[in-house]
Design an enzyme around this catalytic site. Structure first.
Site, PDB file in Angstrom:
ATOM      1  N   LYS A  58     -11.695   0.859  -2.230  1.00 55.32           N
ATOM      2  CA  LYS A  58     -10.641   1.386  -3.112  1.00 55.32           C
ATOM      3  C   LYS A  58     -11.122   1.263  -4.570  1.00 55.32           C
ATOM      4  O   LYS A  58     -11.928   2.070  -4.997  1.00 55.32           O
ATOM      5  CB  LYS A  58      -9.323   0.678  -2.814  1.00 55.32           C
ATOM      6  N   SER A  93       0.800  -1.222   0.000  1.00 57.15           N
ATOM      7  CA  SER A  93       0.000   0.000   0.000  1.00 57.15           C
ATOM      8  C   SER A  93       0.834   1.273   0.000  1.00 57.15           C
ATOM      9  O   SER A  93       0.388   2.293  -0.513  1.00 57.15           O
ATOM     10  CB  SER A  93      -0.954  -0.008   1.196  1.00 57.15           C
ATOM     11  N   HIS A 101      -5.343  -3.351  -2.925  1.00 56.31           N
ATOM     12  CA  HIS A 101      -4.972  -2.401  -3.988  1.00 56.31           C
ATOM     13  C   HIS A 101      -4.843  -3.059  -5.359  1.00 56.31           C
ATOM     14  O   HIS A 101      -4.469  -2.379  -6.318  1.00 56.31           O
ATOM     15  CB  HIS A 101      -3.657  -1.706  -3.613  1.00 56.31           C
TER      16      HIS A 101
HETATM   17  C1  LIG Z   1      -3.546  -3.350   2.194  1.00 52.74           C
HETATM   18  C2  LIG Z   1      -4.712  -2.850   2.975  1.00 52.74           C
HETATM   19  N1  LIG Z   1      -5.443  -3.723   3.680  1.00 52.74           N
HETATM   20  C3  LIG Z   1      -6.496  -3.334   4.408  1.00 52.74           C
HETATM   21  C4  LIG Z   1      -6.883  -2.021   4.449  1.00 52.74           C
HETATM   22  C5  LIG Z   1      -8.051  -1.643   5.300  1.00 52.74           C
HETATM   23  O1  LIG Z   1      -9.211  -1.605   4.542  1.00 52.74           O
HETATM   24  P1  LIG Z   1     -10.442  -0.743   5.044  1.00 52.74           P
HETATM   25  O2  LIG Z   1     -10.138   0.688   4.710  1.00 52.74           O
HETATM   26  O3  LIG Z   1     -11.621  -1.272   4.312  1.00 52.74           O
HETATM   27  O4  LIG Z   1     -10.542  -0.950   6.521  1.00 52.74           O
HETATM   28  C6  LIG Z   1      -6.152  -1.063   3.708  1.00 52.74           C
HETATM   29  C7  LIG Z   1      -6.466   0.365   3.696  1.00 52.74           C
HETATM   30  O5  LIG Z   1      -7.335   0.939   4.164  1.00 52.74           O
HETATM   31  C8  LIG Z   1      -5.041  -1.492   2.968  1.00 52.74           C
HETATM   32  O6  LIG Z   1      -4.295  -0.621   2.281  1.00 52.74           O
END
Ligand SMILES: Cc1ncc(COP(=O)(O)O)c(C=O)c1O
Length: 392
Positions: free
Chosen positions: A238, A178, A206
């Site tokens: 996303k 990320s 992503h």
């Molecule tokens: C790789 C990754 N996993 C999980 C999440 C968490 O997802 P959520 O925003 O739906 O809680 C994110 C970013 O928010 C992320 O970049």
């Protein structure tokens, strides 16, 4: 001074240039936004395909809100599991080519739920050292032996797997990292996991929408089936442009999560209208390949423009394009200069990234135009000398 001297902690964070401030968005998500009263051209959302404010997604949301109301009203296991949720789960199962899918309210909760349902104190978890915070937190919470292997390094993983005598061994990685934008070497990780009788779990927050056939993410990009990749997590906030997350896998995996994943059981279901809106965004995401090809054109134009200015971006072919600038102070200063030119780019600082690796993180969306990328490049040109000095 008392143990709860919170001001001292806040002051220290200020001094280290690590204090976070929230900006207030006054418009829908999109390239041109109004932030705290000022118009800005933004390169920081995760709305990679430009679906967060798509008229058809919005119309489905409104129609479903009229039909189901606003709140989920209860947890899935009580009376919060609506037809809209169920239809989305079935559609995502077909999309991912897995027998079943389970929705979670957020990606953070999906990661907590899966890892703590699968692992306990006799087990071991193997993390890429740059995994997302939600995966690392889940690893701590579940009580399993916690190990981190070197970033995108299958050999480093194998050394740790070979030494482990744990009962269950779970290898966990971001699909697309990320804060770096690079891809995990999933075929090699899958091979090591299998060789050492372990399972592989990928958080493809992503990758979905952006990579693979019809936006099917990293699993499709690398052609990995369920045997190689038994636990596949996606988020909906996303590329899908809505909110929530899902886990795709076998019948037994999903039933295990329904029975044992505490962040699934003990929480209100996502609003049904979000599920209905996501069903529409899934159709657009799958059908409109032009969004992915336009996004790739924007990424190439940006990378070429930076190269011509002598700015060295990190090695990423995804919409996450970071530029390392060293200290937190550099990142804040450069992001502030861009803001003065009406361009919004986030300064990413520790603890999100390691000390000395602060960066400007540019993210692109299919909703951006080539002209808007050129505006960004013009603004960077004005700062190029400063950036080169920061990165020297
Ligand atoms: C790789 C990754 N996993 C999980 C999440 C968490 O997802 P959520 O925003 O739906 O809680 C994110 C970013 O928010 C992320 O970049």
């Amino acid at each position: 001074m008392t143990a709860f001297d919170l001001e001292a902690g806040l002051e220290a964070r200020h001094k280290a240039q690590l204090f976070r401030r929230r900006l207030t968005l006054e418009t829908p998500q999109g390239p041109e936004v109004i932030i705290d009263g000022s118009p800005c051209l933004a390169f920081c959302s995760n709305d990679y395909l430009g679906l967060a404010n798509h008229p058809e997604v919005l119309a489905s949301f409104q129609k479903a809100a009229a039909e189901y109301g606003v709140g989920g009203g209860a947890s899935h296991l009580v009376i919060g599991h609506s037809r809209a949720h169920h239809e989305l789960e079935d559609a995502l199962a077909e999309f991912t080519g897995r027998p079943r899918v389970l929705l979670f309210t957020t990606g953070y909760m999906a990661n907590l739920g899966v890892i703590s349902a699968l692992l306990g104190s006799k087990d071991a978890i193997f993390h890429d050292r740059l995994n997302h915070a939600s995966l690392l937190d889940a690893g701590q919470l579940c009580g399993a032996r916690f190990q981190r292997y070197l970033h995108v390094d299958p050999e480093s993983l194998e050394t740790r797997l070979a030494r482990s005598e744990a009962n269950r061994k779970l290898v966990v990685t971001d699909g697309v990292f990320s804060m770096d934008g690079n891809l995990a070497p999933l075929p090699e990780l899958a091979e090591k996991a299998k060789k050492h009788d372990s399972w592989l779990m990928v958080d493809d927050a992503h990758g979905f929408g952006v990579l693979g056939k019809g936006g099917r993410g990293c699993a499709s990009h690398f052609n990995l089936d369920m045997d190689q990749l038994p636990v596949l997590v996606g988020t909906l906030g996303k590329g899908f442009g809505t909110s929530g997350a899902f886990v795709a896998g076998s019948e037994a995996l999903i039933e295990t999560l329904i029975q044992f994943a505490r962040s699934y059981i003990y929480t209100t279901s996502m609003p049904p209208a979000v599920a209905a809106a996501t069903l529409t965004s899934l159709k657009i995401l799958e059908q409109e390949d032009w969004r992915r090809s336009h996004l790739n054109d924007l990424i190439s134009r940006f990378r070429n423009g930076c190269e011509q200015m002598g700015l060295e971006l990190m090695n990423s072919q995804t919409p996450i394009q970071p530029l390392k600038v060293g200290s937190a102070e550099n990142a804040l200063r450069l992001s502030q200069h861009l803001k003065q030119q009406g361009i919004l780019v986030t300064a990413i600082r520790p603890p999100t990234v390691p000390q000395g690796e602060s960066r400007l993180r540019f993210t692109f969306s299919a909703a951006h135009s080539i002209d808007q990328v050129d505006r960004l490049l013009d603004a960077l040109d004005e700062l190029a000398a400063d950036i080169r000095e920061a990165t020297a």
